[in-house]
Design an enzyme around this catalytic site. Sequence first.
Site, PDB file in Angstrom:
ATOM      1  N   CYS A 262       0.633  -1.116   0.064  1.00 24.51           N
ATOM      2  CA  CYS A 262      -0.100   0.009  -0.164  1.00 24.51           C
ATOM      3  C   CYS A 262       0.824   1.315  -0.099  1.00 24.51           C
ATOM      4  O   CYS A 262       0.371   2.420  -0.440  1.00 24.51           O
ATOM      5  CB  CYS A 262      -1.101   0.066   1.174  1.00 24.51           C
ATOM      6  SG  CYS A 262      -0.157   0.306   2.891  1.00 24.51           S
ATOM      7  N   ALA A 263       1.999   1.106   0.664  1.00 27.51           N
ATOM      8  CA  ALA A 263       2.798   2.576   0.776  1.00 27.51           C
ATOM      9  C   ALA A 263       3.242   3.021  -0.619  1.00 27.51           C
ATOM     10  O   ALA A 263       3.398   2.591  -1.778  1.00 27.51           O
ATOM     11  CB  ALA A 263       4.152   2.150   1.436  1.00 27.51           C
ATOM     12  N   PRO A 264       3.143   4.434  -0.742  1.00 25.81           N
ATOM     13  CA  PRO A 264       2.996   5.539   0.322  1.00 25.81           C
ATOM     14  C   PRO A 264       1.451   5.811   0.745  1.00 25.81           C
ATOM     15  O   PRO A 264       1.385   6.846   1.437  1.00 25.81           O
ATOM     16  CB  PRO A 264       3.648   6.748  -0.250  1.00 25.81           C
ATOM     17  CG  PRO A 264       3.394   6.479  -1.803  1.00 25.81           C
ATOM     18  CD  PRO A 264       3.520   5.077  -2.056  1.00 25.81           C
ATOM     19  N   GLY A 265       0.686   5.328   0.193  1.00 26.83           N
ATOM     20  CA  GLY A 265      -0.890   5.123   0.733  1.00 26.83           C
ATOM     21  C   GLY A 265      -1.704   6.187  -0.349  1.00 26.83           C
ATOM     22  O   GLY A 265      -2.856   6.208   0.235  1.00 26.83           O
ATOM     23  N   GLY A 266      -1.267   6.308  -1.289  1.00 28.52           N
ATOM     24  CA  GLY A 266      -2.173   7.115  -2.298  1.00 28.52           C
ATOM     25  C   GLY A 266      -3.594   6.303  -2.491  1.00 28.52           C
ATOM     26  O   GLY A 266      -4.821   6.831  -2.368  1.00 28.52           O
ATOM     27  N   LYS A 267      -3.428   4.963  -2.756  1.00 29.54           N
ATOM     28  CA  LYS A 267      -4.432   4.391  -3.007  1.00 29.54           C
ATOM     29  C   LYS A 267      -5.507   4.013  -1.747  1.00 29.54           C
ATOM     30  O   LYS A 267      -6.747   4.060  -1.943  1.00 29.54           O
ATOM     31  CB  LYS A 267      -4.205   2.845  -3.845  1.00 29.54           C
ATOM     32  CG  LYS A 267      -3.738   3.227  -5.374  1.00 29.54           C
ATOM     33  CD  LYS A 267      -3.076   1.884  -5.729  1.00 29.54           C
ATOM     34  CE  LYS A 267      -2.598   2.188  -7.006  1.00 29.54           C
ATOM     35  NZ  LYS A 267      -1.395   2.562  -7.181  1.00 29.54           N
ATOM     36  N   ASP A 313       4.873  -8.901   5.352  1.00 27.61           N
ATOM     37  CA  ASP A 313       5.486  -9.508   3.865  1.00 27.61           C
ATOM     38  C   ASP A 313       4.271  -9.921   3.268  1.00 27.61           C
ATOM     39  O   ASP A 313       3.569 -10.804   3.574  1.00 27.61           O
ATOM     40  CB  ASP A 313       6.638 -10.411   4.034  1.00 27.61           C
ATOM     41  CG  ASP A 313       6.964 -11.323   2.938  1.00 27.61           C
ATOM     42  OD1 ASP A 313       6.575 -10.957   1.699  1.00 27.61           O
ATOM     43  OD2 ASP A 313       8.130 -11.999   3.220  1.00 27.61           O
ATOM     44  N   ASP A 329      -1.237  -3.890  -5.481  1.00 27.13           N
ATOM     45  CA  ASP A 329      -0.217  -3.109  -6.092  1.00 27.13           C
ATOM     46  C   ASP A 329       0.943  -3.749  -6.393  1.00 27.13           C
ATOM     47  O   ASP A 329       1.785  -3.335  -5.460  1.00 27.13           O
ATOM     48  CB  ASP A 329      -0.220  -1.504  -5.334  1.00 27.13           C
ATOM     49  CG  ASP A 329       0.241  -0.513  -6.263  1.00 27.13           C
ATOM     50  OD1 ASP A 329       1.015  -0.808  -7.533  1.00 27.13           O
ATOM     51  OD2 ASP A 329       0.435   0.697  -5.915  1.00 27.13           O
ATOM     52  N   CYS A 382       2.811  -0.371 -12.098  1.00 29.36           N
ATOM     53  CA  CYS A 382       3.364   0.811 -12.614  1.00 29.36           C
ATOM     54  C   CYS A 382       4.462   0.386 -13.831  1.00 29.36           C
ATOM     55  O   CYS A 382       5.364   1.163 -13.760  1.00 29.36           O
ATOM     56  CB  CYS A 382       3.782   1.825 -11.574  1.00 29.36           C
ATOM     57  SG  CYS A 382       4.904   1.579 -10.356  1.00 29.36           S
TER      58      CYS A 382
END
Length: 446
Positions: A262-267, A313, A329, A382
Site C-alpha cells: 500500500c505504501a506510500p498510501g495514495g490508493k 511480507d 499494487d 506501474c
Amino acid sequence: MNDIYKKLNNKKLSNRAKVIAVIEEILQGKSLSSLLDPLLSPIDADSRGFVHELLLGTLRQWWALSRITESLVPRPISDPGVVAALHVGLYQLLYMHTAEHAAVHETVESLKELGKDYGTGLLNAVLRKVQKTPNKFAKKINKNHSLPNWLAKALKSDWPQYYDALGAALKQPAPVFLRVNERRCSIEQYGRLLDEHGIAHSLVALGYQDKQTIRLDQVQRITELPHFVDGWVSVQDAHAQLTAHLLEPYIDGHSTVLDMCCAPGGKTAHLLEKFHMKHLYAVDHDADRLSRVHDNLHRLGLVDERLSIIEADGTAWQADGLLDVIVLDAPCTATGVLRRHPDIALLRQSEDVAKTQRLQREILENLWPQLADGGVLLYVTCSILKVENESQLVDFLSCHDDAMALPFKLDLAHQIPQQVGYQCLPIEAGGGDGFYYALLKKSSRT
C-alpha cells in the site's frame, strides 16, 4: 549522519557539486526519493528550480548522455563521481543551454570541491570538445531514446507500434495531477478555488466513465495549494486514480478490503475517501514507507477504527478471515514511472525483471486463497513490461480454474486493451504514467 547528508548541508559546497554528489549516490544504489528533499531543502528559493532541473534532467537524459561520453572517452571511467560530473556538464551544454563558461568552468570547479581533482582534466577536455560543436552532439542525443539497452529491447518487443513514441515520451517530465478529497469538496469546487488563487490547471478525463482529475499546468509548491494542509487534495498520478473508481461496483459498507503493498498510501487514502467499508487492511513490508502512509492519512483526516495499517511480507501475511476485495499494487520494475523517477533507469537491471515477476506470483498465490468466493482482486502495476502484467495474469488464470477475468473499459487512446486487463502507456505529454490494471473474480470450483 551519512556523508552524503553532510555534503548536502555543507554551505561551502556549490549547488553543482551537490547535484554531482547526489547522482554519485544514485549510481551506487541509493534512490532519488531519499535524496531529493535533503538536496533541495537547504537551497535558496531562487536557485531551487535550477538545481531541480539539473538533477532530474541529467537523470532523465542519462543514457543519451552516456552515448556521448562513450564516444569521447576511450576507456571506462571507474569513479562514479567523475561520470556524474561529465553528465551534469553535458546536460547544461546540450539541454539547458547554460552559459558555456558556467557549464564548463563551474562544473570542473565542483569536481574539485568534492576532492576529485584527478578527474578534472578529463572533464574539462570532454566538455570543451562538445562546447566547440554543440549542434553536432545535440543532433545525436535528440534522435535517440534515453533508455538502457535492455529496457529499449524489451519495449521494442512488447510495443513495436508505440516504441518511438515511448522513447520520446520517457525523456520528458511528467505532469502533476491532483486527487481531490471529495469528502471535503468536489473537483469542480476545488477547480474554482484554484482559479481564485490564479493557479493554472486543467480538468482531465481519466478514461473511465465520466471520471476526471485535475492537472496542474504551472510549477507550483504543493504545500502551498489551497487547503492542502487541511487534507482537501493529494498528489496522485491520473492513472493511479483509476483504482478506486474501478472498484466502485464491488465495495460497500459490508466489504472487508485489503490494500496490499500500500505504501506510500495514495490508493489507501482514495479508498477511504470514496467508500465506507467494514474494514480496510493496508499492508506493506517497508516500515519507512509505511510511516508516509500514516502521515498522509493523518493530513487527510482518514484514520479511524475501520483501518489497520500493518507491516508485513505480502508473500506470507494472513488475514483474520476471508476478504471481499483485494487491491494488489504488485512490486514491479516501475518502468511506467520513469518520467517521474528517472533514477529507475539507472538502478534497474535486466535480471530484476525475472525477480519481480517471481515475487508478484508469490504474493498472488498467497492472497488468492484468502479471497472469498465471489470476491474480486484488482491487480495493478506501474510497469509497462508485459512479462510483469499481461503475461503474468494470463499464466495465473491458466493455473486457477476458480479465477476469471472481469471486463471493464478504458477509453483513452493510450489505454490499450490486453488479453487480460488494460495497459496504460505514458505517451501523452499531459497524460498519466504507465500503469497496468486487471480485475479478477473468484468463483466456486465446480
